[in-house]
Design an enzyme around this catalytic site. Structure first.
Site, mmCIF file in Angstrom:
data_model
loop_
_atom_site.group_PDB
_atom_site.id
_atom_site.type_symbol
_atom_site.label_atom_id
_atom_site.label_comp_id
_atom_site.label_asym_id
_atom_site.label_seq_id
_atom_site.Cartn_x
_atom_site.Cartn_y
_atom_site.Cartn_z
ATOM 1 N N ASP A 162 0.772 -1.137 -0.065
ATOM 2 C CA ASP A 162 -0.056 -0.024 0.023
ATOM 3 C C ASP A 162 0.771 1.445 -0.136
ATOM 4 O O ASP A 162 1.694 1.499 0.831
ATOM 5 C CB ASP A 162 -0.780 -0.163 1.240
ATOM 6 N N HIS A 168 -0.426 4.612 -0.047
ATOM 7 C CA HIS A 168 -1.207 5.925 0.386
ATOM 8 C C HIS A 168 -0.428 6.355 1.484
ATOM 9 O O HIS A 168 -0.596 5.924 2.749
ATOM 10 C CB HIS A 168 -2.515 5.411 0.858
HETATM 11 C C1 B12 Z 1 -4.537 9.626 -3.269
HETATM 12 C C2 B12 Z 1 -4.935 8.315 -3.518
HETATM 13 C C3 B12 Z 1 -4.341 7.489 -4.180
HETATM 14 C C4 B12 Z 1 -2.996 7.777 -4.545
HETATM 15 C C5 B12 Z 1 -2.013 7.693 -3.473
HETATM 16 C C6 B12 Z 1 -0.740 8.691 -3.341
HETATM 17 C C7 B12 Z 1 0.103 8.658 -2.352
HETATM 18 N N1 B12 Z 1 1.456 8.304 -2.293
HETATM 19 O O1 B12 Z 1 -0.558 8.814 -1.207
HETATM 20 C C8 B12 Z 1 -2.566 6.553 -5.738
HETATM 21 C C9 B12 Z 1 -3.117 7.296 -7.028
HETATM 22 C C10 B12 Z 1 -1.127 6.302 -5.679
HETATM 23 C C11 B12 Z 1 -3.567 5.703 -5.268
HETATM 24 C C12 B12 Z 1 -3.562 4.304 -5.720
HETATM 25 C C13 B12 Z 1 -4.397 3.364 -5.290
HETATM 26 N N2 B12 Z 1 -5.507 3.518 -4.734
HETATM 27 CO CO1 B12 Z 1 -6.015 5.237 -3.974
HETATM 28 N N3 B12 Z 1 -6.806 6.482 -3.130
HETATM 29 C C14 B12 Z 1 -6.388 7.885 -3.149
HETATM 30 C C15 B12 Z 1 -7.512 8.710 -2.130
HETATM 31 C C16 B12 Z 1 -8.188 9.458 -3.537
HETATM 32 C C17 B12 Z 1 -7.248 9.763 -1.260
HETATM 33 C C18 B12 Z 1 -6.062 9.019 -0.175
HETATM 34 C C19 B12 Z 1 -5.877 10.146 0.871
HETATM 35 O O2 B12 Z 1 -4.760 10.752 0.751
HETATM 36 N N4 B12 Z 1 -6.652 10.610 1.550
HETATM 37 C C20 B12 Z 1 -6.387 11.625 2.716
HETATM 38 C C21 B12 Z 1 -5.904 10.939 4.042
HETATM 39 C C22 B12 Z 1 -5.571 12.241 4.982
HETATM 40 O O3 B12 Z 1 -6.767 9.821 4.551
HETATM 41 P P1 B12 Z 1 -6.488 8.351 4.750
HETATM 42 O O4 B12 Z 1 -5.532 7.967 3.774
HETATM 43 O O5 B12 Z 1 -8.102 7.758 4.715
HETATM 44 O O6 B12 Z 1 -6.030 8.301 6.134
HETATM 45 C C23 B12 Z 1 -6.875 8.827 7.520
HETATM 46 C C24 B12 Z 1 -7.757 7.782 7.880
HETATM 47 O O7 B12 Z 1 -8.002 6.845 6.957
HETATM 48 C C25 B12 Z 1 -7.298 7.383 9.175
HETATM 49 N N5 B12 Z 1 -6.377 6.113 9.252
HETATM 50 C C26 B12 Z 1 -5.826 5.914 8.564
HETATM 51 N N6 B12 Z 1 -5.080 4.500 9.228
HETATM 52 C C27 B12 Z 1 -5.333 4.383 10.326
HETATM 53 C C28 B12 Z 1 -5.168 3.761 11.340
HETATM 54 C C29 B12 Z 1 -5.703 3.861 12.523
HETATM 55 C C30 B12 Z 1 -5.441 2.711 13.427
HETATM 56 C C31 B12 Z 1 -6.728 4.807 12.587
HETATM 57 C C32 B12 Z 1 -7.600 4.941 13.875
HETATM 58 C C33 B12 Z 1 -6.916 5.762 11.559
HETATM 59 C C34 B12 Z 1 -6.477 5.600 10.532
HETATM 60 O O8 B12 Z 1 -6.458 8.424 9.687
HETATM 61 C C35 B12 Z 1 -5.812 9.132 8.394
HETATM 62 C C36 B12 Z 1 -5.517 10.454 8.931
HETATM 63 O O9 B12 Z 1 -6.804 11.183 9.001
HETATM 64 C C37 B12 Z 1 -8.439 7.688 -1.706
HETATM 65 C C38 B12 Z 1 -10.042 7.908 -1.862
HETATM 66 C C39 B12 Z 1 -10.060 9.079 -0.596
HETATM 67 N N7 B12 Z 1 -10.845 9.975 -0.739
HETATM 68 O O10 B12 Z 1 -9.765 8.556 0.600
HETATM 69 C C40 B12 Z 1 -8.290 6.473 -2.776
HETATM 70 C C41 B12 Z 1 -8.251 5.032 -2.355
HETATM 71 C C42 B12 Z 1 -7.873 5.033 -1.011
HETATM 72 N N8 B12 Z 1 -7.693 4.318 -3.123
HETATM 73 C C43 B12 Z 1 -8.210 3.087 -3.552
HETATM 74 C C44 B12 Z 1 -7.450 2.177 -4.355
HETATM 75 C C45 B12 Z 1 -8.328 1.185 -4.728
HETATM 76 C C46 B12 Z 1 -6.343 2.357 -5.037
HETATM 77 C C47 B12 Z 1 -5.519 1.359 -5.925
HETATM 78 C C48 B12 Z 1 -5.646 0.027 -5.547
HETATM 79 C C49 B12 Z 1 -5.913 1.654 -7.548
HETATM 80 C C50 B12 Z 1 -5.646 0.741 -8.446
HETATM 81 N N9 B12 Z 1 -6.291 -0.086 -8.798
HETATM 82 O O11 B12 Z 1 -4.401 0.787 -8.873
HETATM 83 C C51 B12 Z 1 -4.230 2.037 -6.039
HETATM 84 C C52 B12 Z 1 -3.224 1.270 -4.787
HETATM 85 C C53 B12 Z 1 -1.960 1.636 -5.102
HETATM 86 C C54 B12 Z 1 -0.999 0.919 -3.959
HETATM 87 N N10 B12 Z 1 -0.223 0.135 -4.192
HETATM 88 O O12 B12 Z 1 -1.370 1.213 -2.568
HETATM 89 C C55 B12 Z 1 -9.490 2.971 -2.804
HETATM 90 C C56 B12 Z 1 -9.505 1.954 -1.637
HETATM 91 C C57 B12 Z 1 -10.768 1.000 -1.788
HETATM 92 C C58 B12 Z 1 -10.966 0.067 -0.746
HETATM 93 N N11 B12 Z 1 -10.099 0.277 0.395
HETATM 94 O O13 B12 Z 1 -11.904 -0.657 -0.626
HETATM 95 C C59 B12 Z 1 -9.632 4.683 -2.352
HETATM 96 C C60 B12 Z 1 -10.878 4.614 -1.199
HETATM 97 C C61 B12 Z 1 -10.502 4.973 -3.597
HETATM 98 C C62 B12 Z 1 -11.873 4.334 -3.719
HETATM 99 N N12 B12 Z 1 -13.053 4.999 -3.041
HETATM 100 O O14 B12 Z 1 -12.274 3.528 -4.655
HETATM 101 N N13 B12 Z 1 -4.487 5.993 -4.524
#
Ligand code: B12
Lengths: 391, 136
Positions: free
Chosen positions: B13, B15
């Site tokens: 992963d 992200h």
């Molecule tokens: C940017 C992004 C990408 C970028 C990432 C760039 C990078 N280096 O960071 C790129 C384009 C590379 C990418 C690729 C992929 N992505 Co993407 N991506 C996103 C996106 C749009 C935003 C992620 C983000 O930065 N969010 C902002 C941060 C602040 O939030 P966060 O990551 O969720 O983290 C917060 C919370 O989750 C929480 N949290 C996280 N971990 C933990 C742990 C604990 C214990 C706790 C309490 C809380 C917590 O706290 C964090 C801070 O607030 C999301 C959609 C979305 N809107 O979330 C999809 C998403 C995460 N991606 C998704 C997917 C499927 C992929 C790919 C598999 C797509 C593909 N087929 O190629 C690939 C995987 C690549 C890989 N090897 O990981 C899906 C995951 C679906 C799922 N889980 O069922 C999402 C949700 C989009 C969707 N709705 O389909 N992605």
């Protein structure tokens, strides 16, 4: 030296890299809690110095404290260098107080996760080396004759290579390089190179390795460890390289083992020496450099790299009697590169310059006094490409 | 004493944004954070926890393959001598939208002490850490 740490890939590895960086030959590396069997092993090894690390600062102190307690019982009076979790330093030192081992303190080899800090401990090791080993081995007469910097040869070589690579403020160096010192007992490899992944999508795993890296292969040497070379690559490879049948090789290797002073006497022995040299260099380079692996993940295959990527390094400095007196250095190196596995991150193509006049360590020493003179001489001896064939 | 957390995004992963936010939030809250970043294997989490004598391992998974990546994690911790270490997991830990109670049950069965659903803010996590680590 013997190096001890906690996790094999982390502080144990860091301790080993630090000892190599100080110019030592690491006979054995231990991880986790030392056992009575380990202490017996150490008693047999009779190291000149033992390096004890373990835990990042503020991290695990239990294991290093246990190990200090165990080492108290180790025989001999070899010094113990403490370079682990700083929160445990005092307790370790007081545990070892009253033992037969003098204790030296140095900064943690890995103060934070995945952060190497090998210079301070390497400095302490070098100081001990000069103070104790040189004294013990009767080399102190040399100290009384020269009043200047004394340095163990490998660390002088390391200094020379680093200066040759980096240059100084006025004169640029030759850039990234690798060096091989092929000896009768060991094969040392040096790399002055970042070693970052060539391909930006490759993921780097494990402890980041030092820019100036030295490794010593204690099982690969042209005489004392000719058998080790044979075991590392197999008889068939030596047979292929030399064009001689396997039993001829076995016989000669055995003869070298029994009489390490033996020089090659005929065409056949020259060919076997050439094969041994290629095999030792190939193996030592492969162990020094990193590897690239393809791993399968839920989102497709990725490439991951462990260790240094030296594929882009193009300059090789060779030293050590077996190589510099050989008439076929280029062939030896070409064969060594030809033996590499496709996933080994060893150099692909090398310009070779040989330390024909045995000046490398001397220039490393000179660098401590007259850096720019030393650099000019280094460039003179090793910096000219036209004089050297491209392999 | 200051508590140590090992933090990272598991598996393949990449992200990275959430990880940086969690690192910042935990550090601000007074924890010593050993952040391993993205693409962290189970072994790397465990080795870091050993060297740092961590009090908890916080696993993030965002790309949907968390369930696969987390299998056997607790058993490996036990094997490595990290018996009873606090294990949290959060992010988008499974594929698509699934009822959270079921997801939570499955991850708890795998040995995670707490499981957090999508969009859980770091404050929730921090409050839980204070509670779970109070007597340790
Ligand atoms: C940017 C992004 C990408 C970028 C990432 C760039 C990078 N280096 O960071 C790129 C384009 C590379 C990418 C690729 C992929 N992505 Co993407 N991506 C996103 C996106 C749009 C935003 C992620 C983000 O930065 N969010 C902002 C941060 C602040 O939030 P966060 O990551 O969720 O983290 C917060 C919370 O989750 C929480 N949290 C996280 N971990 C933990 C742990 C604990 C214990 C706790 C309490 C809380 C917590 O706290 C964090 C801070 O607030 C999301 C959609 C979305 N809107 O979330 C999809 C998403 C995460 N991606 C998704 C997917 C499927 C992929 C790919 C598999 C797509 C593909 N087929 O190629 C690939 C995987 C690549 C890989 N090897 O990981 C899906 C995951 C679906 C799922 N889980 O069922 C999402 C949700 C989009 C969707 N709705 O389909 N992605």
């Amino acid at each position: 030296m013997v190096a001890c740490g906690l996790v094999p890939t982390l502080t144990s590895n860091a301790a080993k890299l630090a000892a190599f960086g100080a110019g030592a030959k690491v006979i054995k590396t231990f991880a986790y809690q030392l056992t009575l069997g380990d202490i017996e092993d150490i008693n047999k090894i009779k190291p000149d110095i033992l390096l004890l690390s373990g835990g990042i600062d503020g991290g695990n102190s239990e294991v290093i404290i246990h190990n200090a307690g165990m080492l108290k019982q180790a025989k001999g009076d070899f010094p113990i260098v403490l370079a682990g979790n700083r929160s445990a330093q005092d307790e370790c030192a007081s545990l070892l107080k009253g033992s037969s081992h003098p204790v030296y303190l140095a900064d943690n080899v890995m103060p934070e996760m995945n952060k190497l800090n090998i210079e301070p401990v390497a400095k302490v090791i070098r100081e001990i080396f000069l103070k104790r080993i040189i004294l013990a081995k009767g080399l102190n007469k040399a100290t009384s004759m020269v009043d200047g910097i004394l340095m163990p040869t490998p660390s002088a070589v390391l200094d020379a290579l680093t200066l040759l690579s980096k240059g100084d403020k006025k004169t640029p160096g030759v850039g990234e390089l690798v060096a091989v010192d092929l000896g009768g007992a060991t094969t040392d490899v040096y790399s002055i190179a970042k070693g970052h992944p060539t391909n930006p999508t490759t993921v780097l795993r494990g402890l980041p390795e030092p820019f100036v890296k030295r490794t010593v292969e204690g099982d690969l040497g042209m005489r004392y460890n000719a058998i080790g070379i044979k075991e590392a690559v197999g008889e068939e490879v030596l047979s292929q390289l030399s064009g001689l049948p396997a039993d001829a090789i076995s016989e000669t290797v055995q003869a070298y083992h029994e009489n390490p002073a033996k020089l090659p006497e005929d065409e056949q022995e020259i060919a076997i020496d050439r094969a041994l040299a290629s095999a030792a260099i190939a193996t030592a380079l492969a162990r020094h450099a990193g590897i690239l692996e393809q791993v399968y993940t839920p989102v497709g295959p990725i490439y991951q790299q462990t260790g240094k990527d030296l594929t882009q390094v193009e300059r090789l400095v060779v030293t050590g009697g077996a190589l510099i007196y050989s008439k076929s250095i280029d062939q030896i190196i070409a064969d060594a590169l030809g033996l590499q596995e496709p996933f080994a991150l060893t150099p692909k193509q090398l310009h070779v310059s040989a330390d024909k006049n045995y000046v490398l360590s001397a220039l490393g020493l000179l660098a401590g006094y007259e850096q720019s003179t030393a650099l000019n001489l280094l460039l003179e001896f090793f910096g000219r490409e036209e004089a050297n064939a491209v392999v | 004493m200051r508590k140590t957390l090992v933090l990272g995004v598991i598996g393949a992963d990449v992200h990275a944004v959430g990880n940086q936010i969690l690192n910042y939030a935990f550090t601000e809250a007074g924890f010593h954070v050993v952040n391993l970043g993205v693409m962290v294997s189970q072994e790397e989490f465990i080795e870091a926890a050993i060297e740092s004598a961590a009090d908890a391992i916080i696993v993030s998974s965002l790309y949907g393959h968390g369930e696969l990546d987390c299998q056997g994690f607790r058993e490996k911790c036990d094997e490595a001598g990290l018996k009873g270490i606090l294990l949290y997991v959060g992010g988008n830990i499974v594929v698509g939208k699934q009822p959270f109670e079921e997801v939570e049950k499955r991850f708890k069965a795998m040995g995670f002490d707490r499981v957090f659903g999508p969009g859980t803010p770091p404050e929730v996590d921090i409050a839980c850490l204070h509670e779970d680590l109070a007597d340790k």
